[in-house]
Design a protein around this motif. Structure first.
Motif, PDB file in Angstrom:
ATOM      1  N   VAL A 270       6.531 -11.645  10.898  1.00 42.65           N
ATOM      2  CA  VAL A 270       7.677 -10.815  10.720  1.00 42.65           C
ATOM      3  C   VAL A 270       7.175  -9.335  10.608  1.00 42.65           C
ATOM      4  O   VAL A 270       6.036  -9.016   9.930  1.00 42.65           O
ATOM      5  N   THR A 271       8.069  -8.375  11.412  1.00 43.79           N
ATOM      6  CA  THR A 271       7.502  -7.146  11.457  1.00 43.79           C
ATOM      7  C   THR A 271       8.783  -6.158  10.637  1.00 43.79           C
ATOM      8  O   THR A 271       9.766  -6.195  10.570  1.00 43.79           O
ATOM      9  N   GLY A 272       8.272  -5.323   9.914  1.00 43.81           N
ATOM     10  CA  GLY A 272       9.125  -4.413   9.031  1.00 43.81           C
ATOM     11  C   GLY A 272       8.159  -3.233   8.916  1.00 43.81           C
ATOM     12  O   GLY A 272       7.059  -2.727   9.292  1.00 43.81           O
ATOM     13  N   VAL A 273       8.834  -2.321   8.168  1.00 45.37           N
ATOM     14  CA  VAL A 273       8.332  -0.886   7.598  1.00 45.37           C
ATOM     15  C   VAL A 273       8.190  -1.023   6.268  1.00 45.37           C
ATOM     16  O   VAL A 273       9.075  -1.400   5.325  1.00 45.37           O
ATOM     17  N   THR A 274       6.736  -0.915   5.746  1.00 50.73           N
ATOM     18  CA  THR A 274       6.420  -0.920   4.490  1.00 50.73           C
ATOM     19  C   THR A 274       7.030   0.169   3.538  1.00 50.73           C
ATOM     20  O   THR A 274       7.389   1.079   3.793  1.00 50.73           O
ATOM     21  N   LYS A 275       7.055  -0.031   2.115  1.00 52.28           N
ATOM     22  CA  LYS A 275       7.343   0.568   1.174  1.00 52.28           C
ATOM     23  C   LYS A 275       6.366   2.044   1.293  1.00 52.28           C
ATOM     24  O   LYS A 275       5.360   1.968   1.280  1.00 52.28           O
ATOM     25  N   GLY A 276       6.862   3.263   1.242  1.00 46.94           N
ATOM     26  CA  GLY A 276       6.507   4.290   1.378  1.00 46.94           C
ATOM     27  C   GLY A 276       5.583   4.626  -0.005  1.00 46.94           C
ATOM     28  O   GLY A 276       6.269   4.385  -1.281  1.00 46.94           O
ATOM     29  N   ARG A 277       4.427   5.025   0.037  1.00 46.31           N
ATOM     30  CA  ARG A 277       3.629   5.323  -1.203  1.00 46.31           C
ATOM     31  C   ARG A 277       3.370   6.763  -1.306  1.00 46.31           C
ATOM     32  O   ARG A 277       2.628   7.093  -2.414  1.00 46.31           O
ATOM     33  N   GLY A 278       3.890   7.462  -0.145  1.00 46.35           N
ATOM     34  CA  GLY A 278       3.629   8.893  -0.430  1.00 46.35           C
ATOM     35  C   GLY A 278       2.157   9.420  -0.327  1.00 46.35           C
ATOM     36  O   GLY A 278       1.400   8.637   0.597  1.00 46.35           O
ATOM     37  N   TRP A 279       1.516  10.267  -1.040  1.00 39.87           N
ATOM     38  CA  TRP A 279       0.351  10.794  -0.848  1.00 39.87           C
ATOM     39  C   TRP A 279      -0.611   9.938  -1.719  1.00 39.87           C
ATOM     40  O   TRP A 279      -0.297   9.876  -2.735  1.00 39.87           O
ATOM     41  N   ALA A 280      -1.614   8.948  -1.231  1.00 37.32           N
ATOM     42  CA  ALA A 280      -1.970   7.961  -2.194  1.00 37.32           C
ATOM     43  C   ALA A 280      -3.593   8.155  -2.155  1.00 37.32           C
ATOM     44  O   ALA A 280      -4.213   8.472  -0.949  1.00 37.32           O
ATOM     45  N   GLY A 281      -4.305   7.698  -3.140  1.00 32.41           N
ATOM     46  CA  GLY A 281      -5.850   8.077  -3.464  1.00 32.41           C
ATOM     47  C   GLY A 281      -6.312   6.806  -2.578  1.00 32.41           C
ATOM     48  O   GLY A 281      -5.578   5.828  -2.177  1.00 32.41           O
ATOM     49  N   THR A 282      -7.760   6.883  -2.540  1.00 31.60           N
ATOM     50  CA  THR A 282      -8.412   5.751  -1.764  1.00 31.60           C
ATOM     51  C   THR A 282      -8.380   4.589  -2.645  1.00 31.60           C
ATOM     52  O   THR A 282      -8.623   3.393  -1.841  1.00 31.60           O
ATOM     53  N   ILE A 283      -8.155   4.465  -3.690  1.00 34.60           N
ATOM     54  CA  ILE A 283      -8.032   3.205  -4.549  1.00 34.60           C
ATOM     55  C   ILE A 283      -6.861   2.572  -3.924  1.00 34.60           C
ATOM     56  O   ILE A 283      -6.941   1.294  -3.793  1.00 34.60           O
ATOM     57  N   LYS A 284      -5.864   3.116  -4.065  1.00 28.35           N
ATOM     58  CA  LYS A 284      -4.547   2.331  -3.451  1.00 28.35           C
ATOM     59  C   LYS A 284      -4.351   2.079  -1.974  1.00 28.35           C
ATOM     60  O   LYS A 284      -4.245   0.945  -1.750  1.00 28.35           O
ATOM     61  N   ARG A 285      -5.034   3.081  -1.409  1.00 29.88           N
ATOM     62  CA  ARG A 285      -4.873   3.098   0.158  1.00 29.88           C
ATOM     63  C   ARG A 285      -5.915   2.139   0.649  1.00 29.88           C
ATOM     64  O   ARG A 285      -5.601   1.663   1.884  1.00 29.88           O
ATOM     65  N   TRP A 286      -7.010   2.329   0.476  1.00 30.15           N
ATOM     66  CA  TRP A 286      -8.281   1.479   0.905  1.00 30.15           C
ATOM     67  C   TRP A 286      -8.790   0.674   0.125  1.00 30.15           C
ATOM     68  O   TRP A 286      -9.868   0.201   0.307  1.00 30.15           O
ATOM     69  N   SER A 287      -8.207   0.409  -1.195  1.00 27.23           N
ATOM     70  CA  SER A 287      -8.836  -0.604  -1.931  1.00 27.23           C
ATOM     71  C   SER A 287     -10.347  -0.312  -2.446  1.00 27.23           C
ATOM     72  O   SER A 287     -11.317  -1.072  -2.469  1.00 27.23           O
ATOM     73  N   PHE A 288     -10.577   1.132  -2.551  1.00 27.58           N
ATOM     74  CA  PHE A 288     -11.872   1.428  -3.182  1.00 27.58           C
ATOM     75  C   PHE A 288     -12.225   0.894  -4.403  1.00 27.58           C
ATOM     76  O   PHE A 288     -11.084   0.808  -5.010  1.00 27.58           O
ATOM     77  N   SER A 289     -13.234   0.910  -4.949  1.00 30.26           N
ATOM     78  CA  SER A 289     -13.295   0.553  -6.369  1.00 30.26           C
ATOM     79  C   SER A 289     -13.343   1.807  -7.125  1.00 30.26           C
ATOM     80  O   SER A 289     -13.605   2.967  -6.692  1.00 30.26           O
ATOM     81  N   ARG A 290     -13.208   1.716  -8.409  1.00 33.23           N
ATOM     82  CA  ARG A 290     -12.979   2.909  -9.340  1.00 33.23           C
ATOM     83  C   ARG A 290     -14.332   3.083  -9.893  1.00 33.23           C
ATOM     84  O   ARG A 290     -15.349   2.307 -10.027  1.00 33.23           O
ATOM     85  N   GLN A 291     -14.725   4.344 -10.169  1.00 32.91           N
ATOM     86  CA  GLN A 291     -15.967   4.584 -10.852  1.00 32.91           C
ATOM     87  C   GLN A 291     -16.049   4.240 -12.198  1.00 32.91           C
ATOM     88  O   GLN A 291     -14.830   4.318 -12.918  1.00 32.91           O
ATOM     89  N   PRO A 292     -17.104   4.242 -13.222  1.00 31.65           N
ATOM     90  CA  PRO A 292     -17.058   4.001 -14.496  1.00 31.65           C
ATOM     91  C   PRO A 292     -16.372   5.013 -15.326  1.00 31.65           C
ATOM     92  O   PRO A 292     -16.207   6.251 -14.888  1.00 31.65           O
ATOM     93  N   THR A 293     -15.469   4.465 -16.309  1.00 31.72           N
ATOM     94  CA  THR A 293     -14.799   5.497 -17.091  1.00 31.72           C
ATOM     95  C   THR A 293     -15.643   6.175 -18.195  1.00 31.72           C
ATOM     96  O   THR A 293     -15.515   7.264 -18.722  1.00 31.72           O
ATOM     97  N   SER A 294     -16.903   5.777 -18.566  1.00 32.75           N
ATOM     98  CA  SER A 294     -17.614   6.243 -19.325  1.00 32.75           C
ATOM     99  C   SER A 294     -19.147   6.257 -18.934  1.00 32.75           C
ATOM    100  O   SER A 294     -19.404   6.285 -17.620  1.00 32.75           O
ATOM    101  N   HIS A 295     -20.054   6.000 -19.881  1.00 36.30           N
ATOM    102  CA  HIS A 295     -21.476   6.375 -19.581  1.00 36.30           C
ATOM    103  C   HIS A 295     -21.853   7.494 -18.656  1.00 36.30           C
ATOM    104  O   HIS A 295     -22.553   7.489 -17.785  1.00 36.30           O
ATOM    105  N   GLY A 296     -21.195   8.482 -19.331  1.00 34.45           N
ATOM    106  CA  GLY A 296     -21.789   9.798 -18.796  1.00 34.45           C
ATOM    107  C   GLY A 296     -20.748  10.235 -17.704  1.00 34.45           C
ATOM    108  O   GLY A 296     -21.002  11.499 -16.962  1.00 34.45           O
ATOM    109  N   ASN A 297     -19.962   9.488 -17.149  1.00 44.39           N
ATOM    110  CA  ASN A 297     -19.099   9.805 -16.027  1.00 44.39           C
ATOM    111  C   ASN A 297     -18.159  10.842 -16.357  1.00 44.39           C
ATOM    112  O   ASN A 297     -17.546  10.672 -17.399  1.00 44.39           O
ATOM    113  N   SER A 298     -17.955  11.938 -15.852  1.00 38.57           N
ATOM    114  CA  SER A 298     -17.009  12.763 -16.187  1.00 38.57           C
ATOM    115  C   SER A 298     -16.178  13.430 -14.910  1.00 38.57           C
ATOM    116  O   SER A 298     -16.933  13.587 -13.971  1.00 38.57           O
ATOM    117  N   LEU A 299     -14.786  13.224 -14.900  1.00 35.66           N
ATOM    118  CA  LEU A 299     -14.063  13.847 -13.910  1.00 35.66           C
ATOM    119  C   LEU A 299     -14.107  12.999 -12.521  1.00 35.66           C
ATOM    120  O   LEU A 299     -13.625  13.508 -11.474  1.00 35.66           O
TER     121      LEU A 299
END
Lengths: 133, 267
Positions: B142-171
Motif C-alpha cells: 500500500v502506497t500513500g502519503v504520510t501525515k505531515g509532522r512539520g519541522w521535527a527533531g531528531t527524536i521524532k524523525r530518526w528515533s534518536f534517544s533522549r539525553q538524561p533529564t538530570s544528573h548535571g545535564n542542562s539544556l
C-alpha cells in the motif's frame, strides 16, 4: 451513518445483555486446553466498561481466596459465549477502581433491590444497533 | 523476484478498527475503500496492438504532409491508467476533460495513477475495475502519503534517544548530540548525517499487508495493520512484490520508496 461505524456494527454481536457498572455478572468464556475446548465461568463485579463498537470490553473483579483477581473480556469476541447478570448494584462511579484498595466486607456493593434502572449504563452502549435491526 | 506486474487498485483509507476472526483472534484492521476505478487509458508496447480504429492519428492539419493519416505511436510498454472518485467537470481543466473523453467520461477523476503491467491488459478504456482484481491475493503493498509532522527533531524523525533529564545535564535533553568527526584525515560533518528537519508528508509504501477480508459488494478491503496517511487519504494498492512463500510468517516491513528502489536494483 459513518461507514466505519456501520462496518463495526456488522462485526458486533446482535445482543449483549443489559448490565452496568456495579452489577455482578457471570462471563462464560471459551478456553483451550491442549486440543480440547471448554467453557470457563468467571463471576464477579463489573468495575469497568470501556471502548466502543467492536472494541468494547468489560473488566470483572472477584476475590479468589482473599486475593483480588481481575479479568478483562472483549464483549464482542466470539470466545465470550454468554454473559448473565446475577445481581444489580448501585454505584456512584463509572469505574470502581477503589475496590482494589479494599478488603473483605468493604468490597460489598449496595444492592439494587427490586428497582431495576432501565436502561442500565449499557454494556452495548457506545454503539447501539439501529432500532430497525 | 518482483515477478509479474498485475493491475492494482486506487483507494481511500476509511479508518482503523478491530475485528474478530472465527477462532476468536482479534485483528487490527484498516478498512480501505478500494475502487471502483475507471480505466482511463490503456498503454501498449507495440503499435499493432492498438485497437483497429486507433492505429492512425488524425491528420496533421496545417502541417507539412498534413493530408496523410499519421500512424499512431505505441507507448512502448503495457500499462493501464486508472481513475478513482469522480470530480465535477467545473473543477477540471479543458485538457483533463479532453483526455478523459477517450474513456467516455464527461467529468474528471480526483485520483489518477498508472499501473505498469508485464502483459497486455485485458481492460479497455471506460471499463470499471473493482475489488475483484484482488481475488486470491493474500498480501498487498500500500502506497500513500504520510501525515505531515512539520519541522521535527531528531527524536521524532530518526528515533534518536533522549539525553538524561538530570544528573548535571542542562539544556541538552532532546538535542541531536555530536555531528562531526574529529580526526585529522577526515573532519567535518558526514554526508547524510541525520538531523532535525521536515518530516512526514512523503510517499511511503508499506509492503506485505495481509488481506483479512474483502467485500465485493461495497469494494472494501480489510488490511491487517496500518497504512500511511490520514483517514480519507488516497492510496495505491498492489499485489505485494514480496515472495509470499518466503514472507508468510514475517512481520510487515515498512520501506521508504527510495530505499525500496535501491533494494530492487540490488537484486
Amino acid at each position: 451513518m459513518n461507514i466505519l461505524r456501520q462496518l463495526e456494527l456488522e462485526h458486533m454481536k446482535a445482543t449483549i445483555p443489559d448490565f452496568g457498572i456495579g452489577d455482578t455478572v457471570e462471563v462464560h468464556y471459551q478456553i483451550r486446553e491442549g486440543d480440547k475446548e471448554r467453557v470457563q465461568v468467571f463471576s464477579g463485579s463489573v468495575i469497568s466498561l470501556q471502548g466502543s463498537g467492536t472494541r468494547r470490553s468489560v473488566t470483572v473483579r472477584r476475590l479468589v481466596a482473599g486475593e483480588g483477581v481481575e479479568r478483562t473480556f472483549p464483549l464482542h469476541s466470539p470466545r465470550v459465549t454468554e454473559i448473565s447478570v446475577r445481581d444489580r448494584g448501585i454505584v456512584r462511579r463509572a469505574k470502581l477502581y477503589y475496590l482494589r484498595d479494599r478488603e473483605g466486607k468493604a468490597t460489598r456493593l449496595k444492592p439494587n433491590l427490586g428497582k431495576l434502572q432501565a436502561p442500565r449504563s449499557g454494556a452495548g452502549s457506545g454503539l447501539t444497533k439501529p432500532a430497525a435491526e | 523476484m518482483t515477478g509479474t506486474k498485475t493491475i492494482g487498485l486506487l483507494g481511500k483509507k476509511l479508518g482503523m478498527t478491530q475485528i474478530f476472526l472465527a477462532d476468536g483472534t482479534c485483528v487490527p484492521v484498516t478498512i480501505v475503500q478500494a475502487g471502483p476505478c475507471k480505466v482511463l487509458q490503456v498503454k501498449t508496447a507495440a503499435a499493432a496492438e492498438l485497437p483497429e480504429g486507433h492505429r492512425t492519428a488524425a491528420n496533421n492539419r496545417g502541417k507539412k504532409g498534413g493530408k496523410q493519416p499519421r500512424p499512431r505511436q505505441a507507448d512502448g510498454y503495457y500499462a493501464v491508467r486508472l481513475g478513482f472518485e469522480n470530480k465535477p467537470a467545473r473543477l477540471c481543466s479543458k485538457a483533463e476533460l479532453g483526455d478523459l473523453k477517450h474513456a467516455g467520461l464527461d467529468h474528471g477523476m480526483r485520483f489518477v495513477k498508472e499501473f505498469r503491467l508485464t502483459a497486455a491488459p485485458t481492460q479497455k478504456p471506460g471499463d470499471e475495475v473493482n475489488v475483484s482484481v484482488f481475488d486470491g491475493v493474500k498480501f498487498v503493498d500500500v502506497t500513500g502519503v504520510t501525515k505531515g509532522r512539520g519541522w521535527a527533531g531528531t527524536i521524532k524523525r530518526w528515533s534518536f534517544s533522549r539525553q538524561p533529564t538530570s544528573h548535571g545535564n542542562s539544556l541538552n535533553h532532546r538535542t541531536g548530540g555530536g555531528l562531526g568527526r574529529q580526526h585529522s584525515i577526515s573532519s567535518g560533518v558526514p554526508k547524510g548525517k541525520r538531523m532535525a528537519g521536515h518530516y512526514g508528508c512523503e510517499q511511503v509504501t508499506v509492503q506485505r499487508l495481509e488481506v483479512v477480508k474483502t467485500d465485493t459488494a461495497r469494494n472494501l478491503v480489510f488490511l491487517k495493520g496500518a497504512v500511511p496517511g490520514f483517514t480519507n487519504g488516497y492510496l495505491v494498492l498492489k499485489k505485494t512484490i514480496k515472495n509470499e512463500r518466503l514472507i508468510e510468517n514475517k512481520p510487515g516491513l515498512v520501506v521508504k520508496n527510495a530505499a525500496a528502489k535501491s533494494m530492487a536494483k540490488g537484486k
